[in-house]
Design a protein around this motif. Structure first.
Motif, mmCIF file in Angstrom:
data_model
loop_
_atom_site.group_PDB
_atom_site.id
_atom_site.type_symbol
_atom_site.label_atom_id
_atom_site.label_comp_id
_atom_site.label_asym_id
_atom_site.label_seq_id
_atom_site.Cartn_x
_atom_site.Cartn_y
_atom_site.Cartn_z
ATOM 1 N N MET A 6 0.827 -1.202 0.000
ATOM 2 C CA MET A 6 0.000 0.000 0.000
ATOM 3 C C MET A 6 0.858 1.246 0.000
ATOM 4 O O MET A 6 0.470 2.291 -0.459
ATOM 5 C CB MET A 6 -0.904 0.024 1.234
ATOM 6 N N ALA A 7 1.986 1.121 0.598
ATOM 7 C CA ALA A 7 2.850 2.283 0.708
ATOM 8 C C ALA A 7 3.707 2.400 -0.540
ATOM 9 O O ALA A 7 4.089 1.405 -1.140
ATOM 10 C CB ALA A 7 3.735 2.141 1.927
ATOM 11 N N VAL A 8 3.973 3.600 -0.907
ATOM 12 C CA VAL A 8 4.798 3.814 -2.077
ATOM 13 C C VAL A 8 6.141 4.319 -1.612
ATOM 14 O O VAL A 8 6.230 5.346 -0.956
ATOM 15 C CB VAL A 8 4.180 4.864 -3.010
ATOM 16 N N SER A 9 7.141 3.577 -1.884
ATOM 17 C CA SER A 9 8.460 4.080 -1.564
ATOM 18 C C SER A 9 9.362 3.748 -2.726
ATOM 19 O O SER A 9 9.065 2.888 -3.547
ATOM 20 C CB SER A 9 8.979 3.454 -0.270
ATOM 21 N N LYS A 10 10.479 4.420 -2.772
ATOM 22 C CA LYS A 10 11.369 4.226 -3.900
ATOM 23 C C LYS A 10 11.852 2.788 -3.979
ATOM 24 O O LYS A 10 11.952 2.213 -5.040
ATOM 25 C CB LYS A 10 12.565 5.181 -3.782
ATOM 26 N N ARG A 110 -3.305 -0.265 -4.931
ATOM 27 C CA ARG A 110 -2.027 -0.939 -5.129
ATOM 28 C C ARG A 110 -2.027 -2.182 -4.264
ATOM 29 O O ARG A 110 -1.872 -2.122 -3.064
ATOM 30 C CB ARG A 110 -0.919 0.024 -4.702
ATOM 31 N N ASP A 261 4.503 -3.782 -14.041
ATOM 32 C CA ASP A 261 4.098 -2.383 -14.047
ATOM 33 C C ASP A 261 3.265 -2.029 -15.276
ATOM 34 O O ASP A 261 2.737 -0.932 -15.376
ATOM 35 C CB ASP A 261 5.333 -1.483 -13.978
ATOM 36 N N LEU B 78 1.033 8.759 -7.729
ATOM 37 C CA LEU B 78 1.378 8.985 -6.313
ATOM 38 C C LEU B 78 1.002 7.772 -5.472
ATOM 39 O O LEU B 78 1.674 7.432 -4.506
ATOM 40 C CB LEU B 78 0.650 10.229 -5.776
ATOM 41 N N ALA B 79 -0.099 7.103 -5.858
ATOM 42 C CA ALA B 79 -0.578 5.948 -5.097
ATOM 43 C C ALA B 79 0.246 4.699 -5.378
ATOM 44 O O ALA B 79 0.087 3.698 -4.694
ATOM 45 C CB ALA B 79 -2.044 5.673 -5.422
ATOM 46 N N GLY B 80 1.100 4.754 -6.409
ATOM 47 C CA GLY B 80 1.898 3.575 -6.740
ATOM 48 C C GLY B 80 1.190 2.619 -7.667
ATOM 49 O O GLY B 80 1.665 1.508 -7.901
ATOM 50 N N LYS B 83 3.541 3.210 -12.386
ATOM 51 C CA LYS B 83 4.939 3.468 -12.108
ATOM 52 C C LYS B 83 5.423 4.555 -13.069
ATOM 53 O O LYS B 83 5.194 4.446 -14.270
ATOM 54 C CB LYS B 83 5.742 2.181 -12.317
ATOM 55 N N HIS B 88 10.922 10.176 -9.972
ATOM 56 C CA HIS B 88 10.490 9.330 -8.872
ATOM 57 C C HIS B 88 9.619 10.080 -7.872
ATOM 58 O O HIS B 88 9.580 11.302 -7.846
ATOM 59 C CB HIS B 88 11.681 8.675 -8.176
ATOM 60 N N ILE B 89 8.938 9.251 -7.073
ATOM 61 C CA ILE B 89 8.042 9.772 -6.049
ATOM 62 C C ILE B 89 8.557 9.286 -4.715
ATOM 63 O O ILE B 89 8.947 8.119 -4.579
ATOM 64 C CB ILE B 89 6.616 9.262 -6.307
ATOM 65 N N ASP B 90 8.579 10.163 -3.736
ATOM 66 C CA ASP B 90 9.049 9.776 -2.414
ATOM 67 C C ASP B 90 7.945 10.032 -1.399
ATOM 68 O O ASP B 90 7.506 11.168 -1.221
ATOM 69 C CB ASP B 90 10.307 10.560 -2.050
ATOM 70 N N SER B 91 7.465 8.956 -0.788
ATOM 71 C CA SER B 91 6.454 9.121 0.252
ATOM 72 C C SER B 91 6.946 8.525 1.570
ATOM 73 O O SER B 91 6.177 8.325 2.496
ATOM 74 C CB SER B 91 5.151 8.454 -0.170
ATOM 75 N N GLY B 93 7.628 5.651 2.756
ATOM 76 C CA GLY B 93 6.980 4.466 3.319
ATOM 77 C C GLY B 93 5.659 4.716 4.011
ATOM 78 O O GLY B 93 5.253 3.939 4.862
#
Lengths: 267, 262
Positions: A6-10, A110, A261, B78-80, B83, B88-91, B93
């Motif tokens: 659920m979380a979006v991180s690099k 997601r 993706d 933004l929600a992922g 892609k 890039h997007i940084d949230s 975690g």
């Protein structure tokens, strides 16, 4: 637990935690599907079992005479093969619509895509569990059950499921990209059904041995049928199914890495 | 910093019917001659182009722009769900909650109760988490005894209320919303707005796409205006709105979009 997906991180979620999430979500969705089958119906998924039993009893009556095999022997043989075949057939034909059916979810949240793959496998595994109950009953009644074969036969079913898993993922990806795939898969499986020893015995088809034993579906079925009915099980069956599992996993992993993706744009 | 986008570009293929055909794909593969681009019946859309912004803790960002300007694409990126093609997007975690499409994964044959669990699962919640929140969800939705009936017997307002209740039952770090909710009657709308405000205050950041400047002014301290996938304006809400009124052609474009349900 919240799904890391659920979380979006690099860096993205770690593979093991995403796999765990996919497994539990796939299982919960499969349970939901099964509950919905029971809804408003007396037998629920057992209707499918009844259908299988009706086919088996009906076909056995004539074919046993046709093949000069005792009715009880033939019935046990046919039903054992049919239970595995029904599982393989349903899993593979539903696989190509796994992502199409989940389009709304894929586009809006997601979630690990593998959960839709596990959903198909688990849903059909639950249905097969119903079929297995009736199968054991039939084997006991016909006196064809080999008790020592039960444990190996059921363990081998896990191997069958593992071999099918990458196939589901690959077909799901193909099916979502090319909308002809679901039709092709169903037609192909119909065709394969008649080339696979389910209704007839491999040893009765003289002169076709090489062809029969090179059919991977024969080995998928043999892994369950042979131990349960006390027949010999060749090591080749393990090799073929194990090989499908390993090669399939590699192809599915590569395909998924390339396509994961893109799937959201295909649904 | 709670959420940031750095030079985000997004391109995606849009397939026509022919591109879905396996036969054409095979024939294309077999043909010896040069490949014709237009035969592929596939268009690549550049939905976002170099979008960059940073939100600090507690920022509430409004997204404006005409239809097809990339608001929804940006939210989904933004929600992922999408892609980025580059950037890039940084949230950091964060737990992100999306509020996009009302039709998400409902099973019309199943009861309201079952759908609440289904929707909760799709939002990444465990069975135990949903169970704990269940009473609150039912109470807020006002569905009462309808909860054990199949949702095909519900009115669209009731379904909307149920979905809203599930979507807002769990506090996210970052809240992403597409359009304001037009669920049910005026009474529920007031309740819904209070609920959203409550979530927004506790959230680290919110991004909210809308065509309505008055809603943006009320909820958002930052405003980003998209035009053909590029950032036209980004800054303090009042300043951007002012800048927009100084550029009449943009206002004209945006103004035409302020239509209910568009």
């Amino acid at each position: 637990m919240t799904f890391p997906g659920m979380a979006v991180s690099k860096a993205g979620p770690s593979a093991p935690s995403e796999l765990r999430a996919a497994l539990s979500l796939g299982w919960l969705m499969a349970l939901h599907d099964t509950r919905m089958r029971y809804r408003g119906s007396i037998l629920g998924p057992l209707w499918l079992t009844a259908n299988l039993a009706a086919t088996g009893l009906g076909v056995s009556f004539m074919y046993a005479a046709l093949f000069h095999i005792p009715y009880q022997t033939y019935l046990a043989y046919l039903m054992t093969g049919l239970v595995v075949w029904a599982f393989v057939f349903q899993v593979l034909s539903e696989a190509s619509t796994a992502f199409i059916a989940a389009a709304g979810v894929i586009r809006n949240v997601r979630l690990p895509l593998l959960s839709h793959v596990f959903r198909v496998l688990f849903r059909q595994a639950i249905i097969m569990a119903h079929n297995l109950l009736v199968l054991i009953l039939i084997l006991v009644l016909t006196g064809q059950l080999h008790p020592w074969g039960i444990v190996p036969a059921f363990l081998n079913l896990f191997l069958v499921a593992i071999a099918l898993l990458p196939a589901i993922a690959i077909l799901a990806m193909l099916g979502v990209r090319f909308r002809d795939v679901p039709q092709i898969v169903t037609n192909l499986l119909q065709f394969i059904m008649f080339l696979t020893p389910i209704f007839w015995r491999a040893e009765d088809a003289s002169g076709r041995g090489a062809f029969i034993y090179s059919n991977p579906f024969y080995h998928l079925i043999a892994l369950f049928r042979q131990p349960l009915l006390g027949g010999p099980l060749a090591w080749q069956s393990y090799a073929v199914v194990g090989g499908i599992a390993v090669v399939g996993l590699v192809i599915a992993a590569l395909a998924f890495r390339w396509g994961r993706d893109r799937i959201v744009f295909w649904v | 910093m709670a959420l940031s986008a750095h030079e985000v570009c997004l391109e995606y293929p849009v397939y026509g019917i022919a591109a879905r055909s396996l036969r054409r794909a095979v024939v294309r593969g077999l043909s010896v001659g040069g490949r014709m681009g237009q035969d592929h019946n596939m268009v690549v859309v550049r939905a976002l182009n170099g979008v960059t912004f940073t939100l600090n803790e507690g920022d509430r960002l409004g997204l404006m722009g005409h239809n097809g300007s990339g608001k929804s694409s940006l939210l989904r990126t933004l929600a992922g769900i999408y892609k980025p093609t580059s950037g890039h997007i940084d949230s950091s975690g964060a737990v992100i909650s999306t509020f996009f499409d009302v039709g998400l994964g409902l099973d019309v044959e199943a009861t309201g109760r079952e759908n609440i669990f289904l929707l909760g699962m799709y939002r990444g919640k465990t069975y135990a988490e949903i169970k704990a929140a269940f009473e609150g969800i039912v109470e807020f939705s006002g569905l009462g005894s309808f909860i054990d009936l199949p949702i095909k017997t519900y009115s669209s307002g009731m379904i909307g209320r149920m979905m809203f209740s599930v979507a807002t039952a769990f506090q996210p770090d970052i809240l992403l919303m597409d359009e304001w909710l037009s669920t049910g009657d005026a009474e529920f709308m007031i309740k819904a707005e209070e609920r959203i405000l409550e979530l927004v205050t506790k959230a680290r950041a919110m991004v909210f796409a809308s065509h309505a400047p008055d809603l943006i002014r009320r909820f958002c301290n930052r405003l980003l205006v998209l035009h053909h996938g590029e950032v036209l304006h980004f800054g303090e809400t009042s300043e951007v709105l002012e800048a927009m009124s100084a550029a009449p052609h943009v206002v004209e474009q945006l103004g035409s979009e302020v239509v209910p349900g568009s």
